[in-house]
Design a protein around this motif. Structure first.
Motif, PDB file in Angstrom:
ATOM      1  N   ARG A  75     103.820 -27.015  60.304  1.00  0.00           N
ATOM      2  CA  ARG A  75     102.585 -27.224  61.081  1.00  0.00           C
ATOM      3  C   ARG A  75     102.442 -28.659  61.557  1.00  0.00           C
ATOM      4  NH1 ARG A  75      99.421 -27.048  64.299  1.00  0.00           N
ATOM      5  NH2 ARG A  75      97.371 -26.084  64.395  1.00  0.00           N
ATOM      6  N   ASN A 321     104.734 -13.030  59.951  1.00  0.00           N
ATOM      7  CA  ASN A 321     103.321 -12.850  59.613  1.00  0.00           C
ATOM      8  C   ASN A 321     102.497 -12.433  60.827  1.00  0.00           C
ATOM      9  OD1 ASN A 321     103.641 -13.763  56.883  1.00  0.00           O
ATOM     10  ND2 ASN A 321     103.792 -15.844  57.663  1.00  0.00           N
ATOM     11  N   ARG A 323     100.207 -10.757  63.426  1.00  0.00           N
ATOM     12  CA  ARG A 323      99.099  -9.798  63.319  1.00  0.00           C
ATOM     13  C   ARG A 323      99.330  -8.561  64.181  1.00  0.00           C
ATOM     14  NH1 ARG A 323      94.188 -13.219  65.598  1.00  0.00           N
ATOM     15  NH2 ARG A 323      95.227 -14.786  64.330  1.00  0.00           N
ATOM     16  N   ASN A 382      98.479 -16.841  69.064  1.00  0.00           N
ATOM     17  CA  ASN A 382      97.538 -16.014  68.313  1.00  0.00           C
ATOM     18  C   ASN A 382      98.234 -14.940  67.488  1.00  0.00           C
ATOM     19  OD1 ASN A 382      95.485 -17.484  69.426  1.00  0.00           O
ATOM     20  ND2 ASN A 382      94.883 -15.959  70.932  1.00  0.00           N
ATOM     21  N   ASP A 384     101.524 -15.199  66.185  1.00  0.00           N
ATOM     22  CA  ASP A 384     102.682 -15.685  65.429  1.00  0.00           C
ATOM     23  C   ASP A 384     103.986 -15.155  66.022  1.00  0.00           C
ATOM     24  OD1 ASP A 384     101.482 -17.294  63.432  1.00  0.00           O
ATOM     25  OD2 ASP A 384     100.771 -15.487  62.451  1.00  0.00           O
ATOM     26  N   ASP A 440      95.567 -25.574  57.507  1.00  0.00           N
ATOM     27  CA  ASP A 440      94.304 -24.883  57.264  1.00  0.00           C
ATOM     28  C   ASP A 440      94.479 -23.847  56.164  1.00  0.00           C
ATOM     29  OD1 ASP A 440      93.041 -26.284  59.298  1.00  0.00           O
ATOM     30  OD2 ASP A 440      93.585 -24.791  60.813  1.00  0.00           O
ATOM     31  N   VAL A 441      93.364 -23.511  55.514  1.00  0.00           N
ATOM     32  CA  VAL A 441      93.410 -22.514  54.448  1.00  0.00           C
ATOM     33  C   VAL A 441      93.911 -21.179  54.991  1.00  0.00           C
ATOM     34  CG1 VAL A 441      92.034 -21.214  52.782  1.00  0.00           C
ATOM     35  CG2 VAL A 441      91.580 -23.646  53.136  1.00  0.00           C
ATOM     36  N   GLU A 442      93.463 -20.821  56.206  1.00  0.00           N
ATOM     37  CA  GLU A 442      93.907 -19.554  56.799  1.00  0.00           C
ATOM     38  C   GLU A 442      95.418 -19.568  57.021  1.00  0.00           C
ATOM     39  OE1 GLU A 442      91.485 -21.431  57.921  1.00  0.00           O
ATOM     40  OE2 GLU A 442      89.678 -20.231  57.551  1.00  0.00           O
ATOM     41  N   ASP A 443      95.941 -20.694  57.491  1.00  0.00           N
ATOM     42  CA  ASP A 443      97.387 -20.804  57.697  1.00  0.00           C
ATOM     43  C   ASP A 443      98.138 -20.727  56.374  1.00  0.00           C
ATOM     44  OD1 ASP A 443      97.149 -21.042  60.437  1.00  0.00           O
ATOM     45  OD2 ASP A 443      96.972 -23.222  60.385  1.00  0.00           O
ATOM     46  N   TYR A 445      97.240 -19.032  53.664  1.00  0.00           N
ATOM     47  CA  TYR A 445      97.290 -17.628  53.241  1.00  0.00           C
ATOM     48  C   TYR A 445      98.324 -16.860  54.044  1.00  0.00           C
ATOM     49  CZ  TYR A 445      93.223 -17.783  50.144  1.00  0.00           C
ATOM     50  OH  TYR A 445      92.380 -18.044  49.097  1.00  0.00           O
ATOM     51  N   LYS A 446      98.428 -17.164  55.342  1.00  0.00           N
ATOM     52  CA  LYS A 446      99.412 -16.482  56.182  1.00  0.00           C
ATOM     53  C   LYS A 446     100.832 -16.899  55.833  1.00  0.00           C
ATOM     54  CE  LYS A 446      98.580 -16.393  60.578  1.00  0.00           C
ATOM     55  NZ  LYS A 446      98.185 -16.865  61.930  1.00  0.00           N
ATOM     56  N   TRP A 450     103.207 -12.448  50.826  1.00  0.00           N
ATOM     57  CA  TRP A 450     102.556 -11.654  49.794  1.00  0.00           C
ATOM     58  C   TRP A 450     103.373 -10.428  49.409  1.00  0.00           C
ATOM     59  CZ3 TRP A 450      99.079 -14.239  47.368  1.00  0.00           C
ATOM     60  CH2 TRP A 450      98.337 -15.219  48.032  1.00  0.00           C
TER      61      TRP A 450
END
Length: 596
Positions: A75, A321, A323, A382, A384, A440-443, A445-446, A450
């Motif tokens: 990033r 990742n 969406r 948007n 990925d 970012d926190v969202e990034d 998690y992505k 998982w």
């Protein structure tokens, strides 16, 4: 451990089902592992406490944190800078381009998760191939292989190393040092580099990318969906009058008008504005139709809002990742949201150019997208996606790059010095890059895989059941009985070969969890040092070269390079065999098989 035969047979059968399900891909591996754990709980072969005990293994949390650190470096533009630097240094010689790409991937993958490395360097490799007048298919498999070899250089280079170390610790072995495996891995990397330099050009095909396959001058026929624009000269004309009845090389198969569908319409069918035509023909003929204003690619209500000189065709590969994965394309509403049109989708050896509304994208699919550069950039960012035609100009947080780079290097250095176990340092490092805004926190998690973590936790629970019913001991005793007079080196070779064969058809992390306890038990039963056997599993579970499904980076370049399954076998099987020889020479030199 229970000595009852029935539990042993049940767990053996369940493990067999798990392995077959991995190969058949009826469900994803993480779901298969979860079902197996649920069955073990329902049959009381595992207790809830035993299942939850896998959370005490340091490997999963360490792997998750390393995903975050890798994402922070990505990033902040650290990997992108390397790609730009590589492009300036290698020139136009195909050999220099190949060498520079391999060496760069080797070095970077020693410290970062190799999937984002391949994702970022793939557009660079395609651009370099164009500059060197060579095919991207000559570079992308070597790029994938180089990241695999680079991941072996340090303990954090790949999740497999971290996982095997965690399983070995649970078995009572001393933790591996950060650079303990580096000398042996350098030998693997050096041999792999020489092999790829000598044989890549000879063994790899000259494959076409998707956009090249659809160039008008190639004359390839395909299925496509086109609209009749509101100002088209064919409005009111029959198919015969519009020269769409087969005589021109174009054949209309279906016409959709509102809610009505007309299959195999007659030559006398009159066209109207807004009609959607599904036709078969050569690309050059379809392009002529569009340039003459007769038809337009299906862009929904936005198809007339973009002028022709603004429109570009771009190949974009679906990221890990994204969406957009596993959803019908009609639900994505790409035209309304971005104003772009997906003209074709390439998956393995198949170009999908009809019924796109029902098509579900998967990781590694390559899309041929039409739109303005701004629309395509927004669409890629948007979702990925990685543009294969041009390097994606993301808004990197370059001012944070020193923080991300220093944090990652500090984690490695402090772990090597033994200041704190790697899992603790990884947690601190990932928290630091989040707190300082590198990511970012969202990034974050992505960035975490998982599915991989779920698979690891499930396989760790299954390994507890294997040990509990005596399956590990049974496998070890039967192996010793089958090879009663085998030398320690033969046993090491057996473990390595077993692991590398399983890795080509199963998840490398699943194989690592299953084989590591067997390798340790086999070594201990023969009075040998288990450490070199653990290293053999660690390396063999990484060097997946013979198939595109054994490792994520292979899957990624499979579609991007237009490869076939056999391409990996042709170049990968000899490299796998060569790695066996390297392992049997190097591993015993660094880790003696017989304890001193």
């Amino acid at each position: 451990m229970s000595g009852d035969l029935l539990p042993l047979l049940f767990v053996t059968g369940l493990l067999g089902w798990v392995l077959v399900s991995f190969v058949r891909e009826t469900w994803s591996p993480d779901i298969v592992a979860g079902i197996a754990v649920a069955i073990l709980l329902a049959t009381q072969l595992l207790t809830p406490a035993e299942v939850l005990s896998v959370l005490s293994n340091p490997a999963p949390i360490t792997i998750a944190c390393m995903f975050i650190l890798s994402a922070a470096l990505e990033r902040t533009g650290c990997i992108d800078v390397l790609g730009e630097w590589l492009g300036r240094r290698v020139g136009t010689s195909p050999d220099r381009v190949l060498a520079g790409l391999i060496l760069t991937a080797l070095a970077v993958s020693a410290f970062l998760n190799n999937t984002p490395v391949v994702a970022i360097l793939t557009p660079v490799a395609i651009a370099l191939a164009r500059r060197a007048s060579t095919s991207p298919s000559k570079l992308l498999i070597p790029l994938s292989y180089a990241t695999v070899l680079g991941g072996m250089l340090t303990m954090i280079g790949t999740s497999t190393n971290i996982l095997v170390d965690g399983v070995a610790r649970k078995a009572g072995l001393e933790p591996f040092g950060m650079f303990e495996i580096t000398p042996a891995a350098l030998a693997f990397g050096a041999v792999g580099f020489v092999y790829l330099m000598l044989f890549s050009n000879r063994l790899l095909p000259d494959r076409e990318t998707l956009s090249r396959q659809l160039r008008p001058d190639l004359g390839r026929t395909f299925m496509s969906e086109l609209l009749v624009p509101h100002e088209s000269p064919v409005i009111g004309k029959t198919l015969s009058e519009a020269n769409l009845n087969g005589g021109s090389g174009l054949q209309v198969l279906k016409i959709f008008r509102g809610e009505h569908e007309f299959t195999e319409p007659s030559h006398a069918f009159a066209l109207a504005a807004g009609d959607l035509l599904v036709l078969h023909g050569k690309v050059r003929d379809v392009v002529d139709l569009r340039e003459n204003g007769k038809l337009a690619f299906n862009r929904g209500e936005a198809f007339e809002t973009v002028s022709n000189h603004d429109v570009v065709l771009v190949e974009a590969i679906v990221g890990r990742n994204s969406r957009y994965c596993h959803r019908p394309m009609r639900d994505l509403d790409l035209t309304a949201r971005y104003g772009i049109a997906v003209l074709a989708v390439h998956r393995q050896d198949e170009n999908v150019q009809s019924n796109l509304d029902d098509f579900q994208l998967e990781f590694g699919d390559v899309m041929l997208v039409e739109g303005t550069p701004q629309q395509i950039k927004r669409f890629a960012d948007n979702g990925d996606l990685i543009s294969l035609n041009t390097v994606n100009e993301r808004a990197y947080r370059r001012d944070k790059a020193p923080i991300a780079l220093t944090t990652t290097l500090a984690v490695m250095a402090l772990a090597a010095l033994g200041v704190m176990p790697i899992e603790g340092l990884a947690i601190i490092g990932s928290a630091l890059v989040l707190a300082t805004g590198c990511l970012d926190v969202e990034d974050a998690y992505k960035a975490v895989e998982w599915k991989i973590l779920t698979l690891i936790l499930g396989m760790l629970a299954i390994s507890i059941a294997m040990d509990k019913v005596g399956l590990v001991d049974a496998v070890v005793s039967h192996t010793v009985a089958l090879l009663p007079h085998a030398s320690p080196l033969v046993m090491l070779g057996f473990v390595y070969l077993l692991t590398t064969v399983l890795t080509e058809i199963l998840s490398n992390n699943a194989v690592a969890v299953l084989v590591t306890p067997v390798a340790i038990g086999l070594a201990q039963s023969l009075g040998l040092d288990p450490r070199p056997f653990v290293v053999a599993v660690m390396f063999a579970a990484s060097v997946s070269f013979a198939t595109p499904i054994g490792y994520q980076t292979n899957t990624f370049v499979y579609n991007a390079g237009g490869y076939r399954f056999s391409d990996f076998m042709r170049i990968g099987i000899p490299l796998n065999l060569l790695m066996v020889v390297v392992a049997l020479i190097v591993i015993p030199l660094i880790w003696p098989l017989v304890p001193a």
